[in-house]
Design an enzyme around this catalytic site. Structure first.
Site, PDB file in Angstrom:
ATOM      1  CE  LYS A  58      18.311  25.308  -4.226  1.00  0.00           C
ATOM      2  NZ  LYS A  58      17.924  24.715  -2.936  1.00  0.00           N
ATOM      3  CE1 TYR A 101       9.554  22.652  -4.193  1.00  0.00           C
ATOM      4  CE2 TYR A 101       8.890  21.274  -6.046  1.00  0.00           C
ATOM      5  CZ  TYR A 101       9.774  22.171  -5.473  1.00  0.00           C
ATOM      6  OH  TYR A 101      10.872  22.575  -6.179  1.00  0.00           O
ATOM      7  CE1 TYR A 146      12.657  25.138  -2.715  1.00  0.00           C
ATOM      8  CE2 TYR A 146      12.579  25.866  -4.996  1.00  0.00           C
ATOM      9  CZ  TYR A 146      12.715  24.858  -4.063  1.00  0.00           C
ATOM     10  OH  TYR A 146      12.900  23.571  -4.488  1.00  0.00           O
TER      11      TYR A 146
END
Length: 327
Positions: free
Chosen positions: A51, A261, A287
């Site tokens: 990120k 998720y 992830y």
């Protein structure tokens, strides 16, 4: 348009290295394939993670606009929120995090450890929102409150996955191509996790052949992930002056998402353990763990051949929030 045309705040040392995973190759008894990893976890700020690539451009835009408060959204254990807090602290900005209880877990590890612990250490003001809340709308409402107080907020959505944020992975695509040239390699497949679509979209927008990029969706259902990734890739290409991509240019696999998720799968747990025990490397459970499970399945089945590059996007603090799953 070159990336130099966009305001940017340096947050890590580039390029991140590419390494070969020879012990995993041996464990899988591979023939006809070689496995490499791009270490986007090796970024020193805030515990590291991909990120920061997006935040270089997002914070660059915020600072150019004279903003003093960075407001963003995510799930309770958001890597993006944690790194937003760290990057804002580095640049002398305040951070406010609008975090939604997306994952149905109430155990102490998930509620208080991992990224949650670090958000507070970095000095962010955390707003916890109930499941189902429109967090972006809440972020904009909070921004209006801050403006009334005389502050200058900058609002960013989940994962930093706006066209400006995705420029971080346009930069990464060019970095990979430069490393390929230096190493004398060409990766037939470049694999990433797909959550808020920005990593895949940026790579597809910036790389020479977008069909080289394959992602495993961990958040949205497959059709939604395909639509969202294509739209974001084309919005990003519009910023840099590229021709639009078509649906055939976006390759996403839905096989590793699991129940929902953030919900562990057996394949994810096995993939995280194999990476740790064979290579001494840590990948996150939300992830990269699920995406790497997809890599392992493809290598075993033979659908992935030649030189394969897995982009390891960090998120290691999330492991501590998933202690019960690994116990």
């Amino acid at each position: 348009m070159t990336l130099d045309a966009f305001p940017r705040t340096p947050l890590f040392d580039a390029p991140t290295p590419i390494q070969r995973l020879e012990r995993i190759e041996a464990a899988l008894k591979l023939s006809g394939a070689r496995l490499f990893v791009k270490r986007d976890d090796l970024m020193g700020l805030g515990g590291g993670g991909n990120k920061l690539r997006k935040l270089e451009f997002l914070l660059g835009a915020a600072i150019e606009q004279g903003c003093d408060t960075f407001v963003t959204t995510g799930a309770r254990q958001s890597n993006h929120a944690r790194l937003s807090a760290a990057a804002a602290a580095r640049m002398g900005l305040k951070a406010e995090l609008m975090l939604t209880d997306t994952v149905q877990r109430e155990d102490p590890s998930y509620l208080h450890n991992g990224n949650q612990l670090l958000d507070g250490l970095f000095g962010a003001k955390v707003h916890h929102l109930p499941r189902g809340t429109d967090s972006l709308a809440a972020a904009h409402a909070r921004a209006e409150e801050l403006k009334a107080e005389g502050r200058r907020p900058y609002v960013v959505g989940s994962g930093g996955s706006s066209p400006v944020g995705a420029l971080g992975y346009v930069s990464c695509a060019r970095e990979i191509q430069a490393q390929e040239a230096a190493l004398g390699l060409r990766f037939g497949t470049v694999i990433v996790a797909n959550g808020s679509h920005g990593t895949h979209a940026g790579l597809a927008a910036g790389i020479d052949d977008p069909r080289r990029v394959l992602s495993f969706t961990v958040l949205a259902e497959l059709a939604e992930a395909e639509r969202g990734t294509l739209a974001l890739a084309n919005a990003t290409r519009a910023l840099i002056g590229g021709a639009p991509l078509g649906a055939e240019d976006i390759r996403i696999d839905g096989s590793q998402r699991g129940e929902a998720y953030g919900i562990p799968t057996e394949a994810m747990l096995a993939a995280v353990r194999l990476m740790a025990r064979a290579e001494g490397l840590l990948i996150d459970p939300v992830y990269s763990g699920k995406a790497f499970a997809g890599v392992l399945a493809g290598l075993r089945e033979g659908s992935l051949r030649g030189d394969v590059l897995f982009v390891m996007t960090g998120g290691t603090p999330g492991l501590y929030a998933y202690q019960p799953a690994f116990a």
